[in-house]
Write an enzyme that holds these catalytic residues in place. Sequence first.
Site, PDB file in Angstrom:
ATOM      1  N   LYS A 195      -3.509   3.629  -2.493  1.00 18.13           N
ATOM      2  CA  LYS A 195      -4.790   4.311  -2.497  1.00 18.13           C
ATOM      3  C   LYS A 195      -4.623   5.646  -1.787  1.00 18.13           C
ATOM      4  CE  LYS A 195      -7.584   0.082  -2.197  1.00 18.13           C
ATOM      5  NZ  LYS A 195      -8.582  -0.649  -1.384  1.00 18.13           N
ATOM      6  N   ASP A 232       0.812  -1.210   0.000  1.00 19.07           N
ATOM      7  CA  ASP A 232       0.000   0.000   0.000  1.00 19.07           C
ATOM      8  C   ASP A 232       0.848   1.265   0.000  1.00 19.07           C
ATOM      9  OD1 ASP A 232      -2.403  -1.281  -0.091  1.00 19.07           O
ATOM     10  OD2 ASP A 232      -2.874  -1.043   2.036  1.00 19.07           O
ATOM     11  N   MET A 249      -9.056   8.904   9.123  1.00 28.67           N
ATOM     12  CA  MET A 249      -9.642   9.411   7.872  1.00 28.67           C
ATOM     13  C   MET A 249     -10.626  10.556   8.116  1.00 28.67           C
ATOM     14  SD  MET A 249     -10.332   5.644   6.171  1.00 28.67           S
ATOM     15  CE  MET A 249     -11.143   5.050   7.666  1.00 28.67           C
TER      16      MET A 249
END
Length: 258
Positions: free
Chosen positions: A56, A34, A170
Amino acid sequence: MRKVYLVGAGPGDPDLITVKGMKAIQKADVILYDRLINKELLDYKKSEAELVYCGKSPNNHSLTQEDINRLLCKFANQGKTVTRLKGGDPFIFGRGGEEAEELALKKIPFEIVPGISSGSAAPAYAGIPLTHRDYSSSVAFVSGVAKNDADAEEYWKHLAKSMDTLCIYMGVKQLPDICDKLIRHGRSSDTPIALVHWGTTKVQETVTGTLSNITQEAKHLKNPSMIIVGEVVRLREKLQWFEQLTLEEDSSAKAVVG
């Protein structure tokens, strides 16, 4: 041997990889990694190991989750040992559960290798204990993103006063809305809050404030940043060890050069 390892790479500091995680990197024929992993961890791989980037970032996915699931199964069915290297812990906002479900459905052997989550590591490196006998006896790890606006209202209403400490993943983009909802549903506007950007790395930056002013104080910070809400944030002033350590190391390096 056909097998998939879903490995937590930790929060950023390469020294925080687990021994088992490191071994999974070393034995892999294929590594799917990632964006948020420390690239130094890839130095542990075999020279012939294949690397597949699955990065991502918000609104920009090089591979969809469905693509990643498909590749895990594809490589495993070729008889390869596959390591899926994920930032933090694979089962804490890492979508590791979805990948494990797909592997289980296809009857592909897999192992979960837990990692240190940024939710616990970033506050620790910022000098913020998530629990403390005098300040907090409960902590929740939560997402800053709700499925829709209707859910979000109830979501933050429930969280506002149910936990002493909130660790929010997030949530940077939604920070003004999160603060507004927490205040509206019962948290004092003077509640301490911190944002830790790129926690545990050499470029870590921590900004503190209150629910009423943090949006302005931290307006320059982007993802990845952990948000910590609660009285424990007050302890940072006394316990901020990592910045001091970095300053000492920098001073030592300059003295050697000099």
